[in-house]
Design an enzyme around this catalytic site. Sequence first.
Site, PDB file in Angstrom:
ATOM      1  N   ARG A  32       0.815  -1.053   0.043  1.00 50.06           N
ATOM      2  CA  ARG A  32      -0.128   0.241  -0.136  1.00 50.06           C
ATOM      3  C   ARG A  32       0.831   1.268  -0.150  1.00 50.06           C
ATOM      4  NH1 ARG A  32      -3.067  -3.347  -0.839  1.00 50.06           N
ATOM      5  NH2 ARG A  32      -5.194  -3.654  -0.044  1.00 50.06           N
TER       6      ARG A  32
ATOM      7  N   ARG B 197     -12.100  -4.658  -3.570  1.00 44.71           N
ATOM      8  CA  ARG B 197     -10.522  -5.057  -3.680  1.00 44.71           C
ATOM      9  C   ARG B 197     -10.499  -6.762  -2.927  1.00 44.71           C
ATOM     10  NH1 ARG B 197     -10.857  -0.100  -1.145  1.00 44.71           N
ATOM     11  NH2 ARG B 197     -10.294  -0.667   0.870  1.00 44.71           N
TER      12      ARG B 197
ATOM     13  N   TYR C 256      -0.641   4.497  -1.332  1.00 43.37           N
ATOM     14  CA  TYR C 256      -1.823   5.088  -0.435  1.00 43.37           C
ATOM     15  C   TYR C 256      -1.523   5.422   0.797  1.00 43.37           C
ATOM     16  CZ  TYR C 256      -6.308   4.062   2.360  1.00 43.37           C
ATOM     17  OH  TYR C 256      -7.225   4.143   2.989  1.00 43.37           O
TER      18      TYR C 256
END
Length: 244
Positions: free
Chosen positions: A145, A189, A148
């Site tokens: 991630r 997701r 993000y």
Amino acid sequence: MADRLKGKRAVVTAAAAGIGRACAIAFAREGATVIATDINEAGIASLTKEGIAEVAKLDVRNTADVNAFAKRVGKIDILLNAAGFVHHGTILECSEEDFDFSFDLNVKSMHRTIKAFLPDMIAGGGGGSIVNISSCAALRPPANRYVYSSSKAAVSLLSRAVALDFITKGIRCNSICPGTVETPSMLDRAAAQGPQGKEMFISRQKMGRLGTAEEIAAMAVYLGSDESAFTTGVDLVVDGGYML
């Protein structure tokens, strides 16, 4: 307790689904006059049945549109920024386009809305509360991630900077850092990860379950209300034990 937001005007972004939608509904149920926005007009249309005063199409990636919208709406008491995107991958899977899109939607959208609404929040007297949806990934990034987590860390620091700069003007600015919350985008997701995708997300949560959008909205109501009058520049963690 009811009418905790009575007499307040609120704008909510990304209100078509998930956390944004739950916050818009919760604000309205607590007595606020809510203007719910999203680029998904079909998604926000049904909110009028939930007590939302007005729905409006708004692209938070478009500065001119945001400025025009803020000028039309005028003074508000609560701004809830919920627009965001979760990119999956390390730095090696993050293209220039992925990086720019993530920061534009996750961070610069909040820059746009805050900058557009803040002058009237200050000039109108009475101050106001800005609530930005960040993430626990801002504080402890999970694997894969990269952008993000980076962008959500920026949200948290953006929130503190606004809180500090306008603390004497009656403006409070806080961020909410959810753990893994069951929303349509999260389920998409999970599905992309295969049959065990949802279970993988649940396994990160020490409570053994996913959070709900309504649980995040409950914190947003608190931050929008006068109950949190002494709270500003803080990351409020609502994570089901993710950070433990």
